[in-house]
Scaffold this active site. Sequence first.
Site, short mmCIF file in Angstrom:
data_model
loop_
_atom_site.label_atom_id
_atom_site.label_comp_id
_atom_site.label_asym_id
_atom_site.label_seq_id
_atom_site.Cartn_x
_atom_site.Cartn_y
_atom_site.Cartn_z
N THR A 37 -114.29 -9.41 -32.11
CA THR A 37 -113.58 -8.98 -33.32
C THR A 37 -114.57 -8.43 -34.34
O THR A 37 -114.17 -8.00 -35.42
CB THR A 37 -112.84 -10.16 -33.99
OG1 THR A 37 -113.78 -11.22 -34.18
CG2 THR A 37 -111.68 -10.64 -33.15
N ASP A 66 -116.60 -27.88 -35.64
CA ASP A 66 -116.38 -26.43 -35.68
C ASP A 66 -117.01 -25.82 -36.94
O ASP A 66 -116.51 -24.84 -37.48
CB ASP A 66 -114.88 -26.09 -35.59
CG ASP A 66 -114.63 -24.59 -35.43
OD1 ASP A 66 -115.54 -23.87 -34.99
OD2 ASP A 66 -113.52 -24.13 -35.77
N TRP A 106 -115.11 -15.49 -42.56
CA TRP A 106 -115.76 -14.17 -42.42
C TRP A 106 -115.50 -13.26 -43.60
O TRP A 106 -116.09 -12.18 -43.69
CB TRP A 106 -115.28 -13.49 -41.13
CG TRP A 106 -113.79 -13.49 -40.98
CD1 TRP A 106 -113.07 -14.40 -40.27
CD2 TRP A 106 -112.84 -12.60 -41.58
NE1 TRP A 106 -111.72 -14.12 -40.38
CE2 TRP A 106 -111.55 -13.02 -41.17
CE3 TRP A 106 -112.97 -11.48 -42.40
CZ2 TRP A 106 -110.38 -12.36 -41.58
CZ3 TRP A 106 -111.80 -10.82 -42.81
CH2 TRP A 106 -110.54 -11.26 -42.40
N HIS A 159 -97.09 -14.46 -33.72
CA HIS A 159 -95.78 -14.75 -34.31
C HIS A 159 -95.84 -15.85 -35.37
O HIS A 159 -94.84 -16.11 -36.03
CB HIS A 159 -94.78 -15.11 -33.21
CG HIS A 159 -94.40 -13.95 -32.34
ND1 HIS A 159 -93.46 -13.02 -32.71
CD2 HIS A 159 -94.88 -13.55 -31.14
CE1 HIS A 159 -93.35 -12.10 -31.75
NE2 HIS A 159 -94.21 -12.39 -30.79
N MET A 219 -96.55 -6.30 -27.42
CA MET A 219 -96.14 -7.63 -26.94
C MET A 219 -96.68 -7.84 -25.52
O MET A 219 -96.30 -7.12 -24.61
CB MET A 219 -94.60 -7.73 -26.97
CG MET A 219 -94.05 -8.99 -26.31
SD MET A 219 -94.56 -10.54 -27.08
CE MET A 219 -94.55 -11.63 -25.65
CA CA Z 1 -115.04 -21.88 -33.89
#
Ligand code: CA
Length: 709
Positions: free
Chosen positions: A195, A335, A423, A641, A680
């Site tokens: 990304t 994390d 980010w 969604h 989709m």
């Molecule tokens: Ca992570």
Amino acid sequence: MVDKADRSVLRALVAIAVVASAMTACSNSQDQEPSTAVQATIVDDAGMADEADGANWLAFGRTYSEQRFSPLTQVDTDTVNNLKVDWYLDLPDDRGLVSTPLVVDGILYFVGSMNRVRAVDATNGTLLWEYDPKVFENTTNDMRAGWEHNRGIGIWQDKVFVATWDGRLNALNRQTGEEVWSVRTTPEGSALYITGAPKVFKGKVLIGNGGTENGPTRGYVTAYDADTGEEAWRFYIVPGNPADGFENDAMRMAAETWTGEWWKFGGGGNAWHGFTYDAELDQLYIGTGNGSPWNRKIRSPGGGDNLFLSSIVALDPDTGEYLWHYQTTPGETWDFNSNMDIVLADLEIDGENVKAILHAPKNGFFYVIDRTDGRLLSAEKFAETTWATHVDVETGRPVEVAGARYEEGPAEISPTFFGAHSWHAMSYNPVTGLAYIPTINLTSTYTDQHIDVESWEPAAFRKMHSGVGTRNLTTVEGKAPGALQAFDPVTGEPAWEIPMPGLWNAGTLTTAGNLLFQGRATGEFVAYDAGSGDELWRFDAGLGISAPPITYAVDGRQYIAVLVGFGGAAAGIPTGVEVSHGWAYGAQMRRLMAFSLAGNADVPPQPPAGRPEPLAVPDFEVDEQLAQAGRAIYALCGYCHGGGAVSAGMAPDLRASPIMTSFEAVAEITRDGSRKDRGMPRYAWLQDEHILAIQHYIRDRANQALEQQ
Ligand code: CA
């Protein structure tokens, strides 16, 4: 006597001087002569290191320093109240827009939904070319969820670079948008995705990847030759199986800090965002990711720092060789990655000039690091941080709170896996001396009591490879969910803070006009006095903003541009937070917008925020067991969604969809892929009972919403 060749050089110089003076003279004329004599900018190391060139925005963080500080002053604290829409480009086929556009010589380049890249005239938004990397055709089935976003592109000389969700790095012709070369940077069918923006320096393009939570992954970054796409070097972030031999001495050193059979779990460390090239010291800094899985008890049962997780690692930009590292979260287990921006700044600390790195990672501490050698200068809290009392500057290590590693049962921890900062770009203004951080104030409870850590197996593909559960995700008591914070890296304290009703606010831009710009999750685009934080101007974009603004100048006019389109993890990840702003799929127009002091464009108003009404279907009887089973399957659907089936606009709100009442219709879309062309994904593995379970889950969520009305 001046000969002909000299005269043309002279003309070009005069033209440059005229443009330069027009920029400071604040000309608002609508019909200026195009400055055809200005020489084309060469996008190279000198160009991207040039802090004084305010007309262009050549690199992700504007220049190599990643400060996102512009020297332009036409728009300043006195004039900003005259800022109006100069032009806009509607993007009806886009959804979540999170990227930083680049500008070279009056042409603006940006990446939108499904990694499509466009070039437009930066003075009026006219589309010059469009490139579609056809992510859909290149992504394996189960990787298709959440494939919407990309944070940016890179430019080097005559090429534009984009990395795709499915793991390709593609070079395009900057004039035409045609693909020049394409390389795979991740194995086909792997759990890795991209990304992030490629970063370009010294004729090389650098790209990393994400995917730590998708299964056992081992992070790495790769540099490619910008001209040919040939691999120049690759640096792994965590060591692999020692039996296979180590790639280099750095991996041998790192392996000393791991225990057990970590390689079976991947290790992680995926570098998906923060990379900064330091042209002054000729060093490259990589912000590294969290552990795979998150829980260190599983990953490295005998403890250990687990290098190079959650670190800034300095590398030789030519060879990828390790130079030094600083680890923000040793033995990471929450994390708490260090993937956030790595900003370069010259600071004066205790009377000494310091070449510093500024870094505000997920774990809640703001780090000031001497970038000549990686020595910690200071680390102070910029948000509620309960896992550590402080960072010991002598040892460079955090002093942890007993129980924070959920070793004695559930532990309530701030920040959360969303981070105190994600980010969304931090900017730094060398005039005010402040860094501007979009902060997040959440807390949650970590526990592994329901997990047998000794026999835990690596998670199956895309089945949340964390090895720890989190619950009770909620706002820190007494705080707003988000804030815009101005942090002084020299004093180690926030100068001011503006609370925000949403947690997921966009990155920041700051200028020599003493301004600070930021878009909000709630749809306002706001300018502040960069020193005091006083609000000076606001524009209601009518749709949440997730992308950071940029500024540039063409023919003496300063523009501020921003992509409008709420997106990113909090717009989708099934957590149940930050889906409440009422940005509905297909309702509000996604846009690229540019503002100037001479702007006079009329922008069509946006439909008001509001959620689609959940559909009442009295004769659909929900089976609770099926609904429960459907909840687990829906985790994949939730990436687009929305959490808990509440859409944030990335995809239709299924609770309002009549399709969900028909088994055949749901099967056709999910299993047969009848809406592939609209983004989709097709999930060919779905059995009848899976489809039924999803139906019941969605109908259950719809009924619950209807009951609450
Ligand atoms: Ca992570």
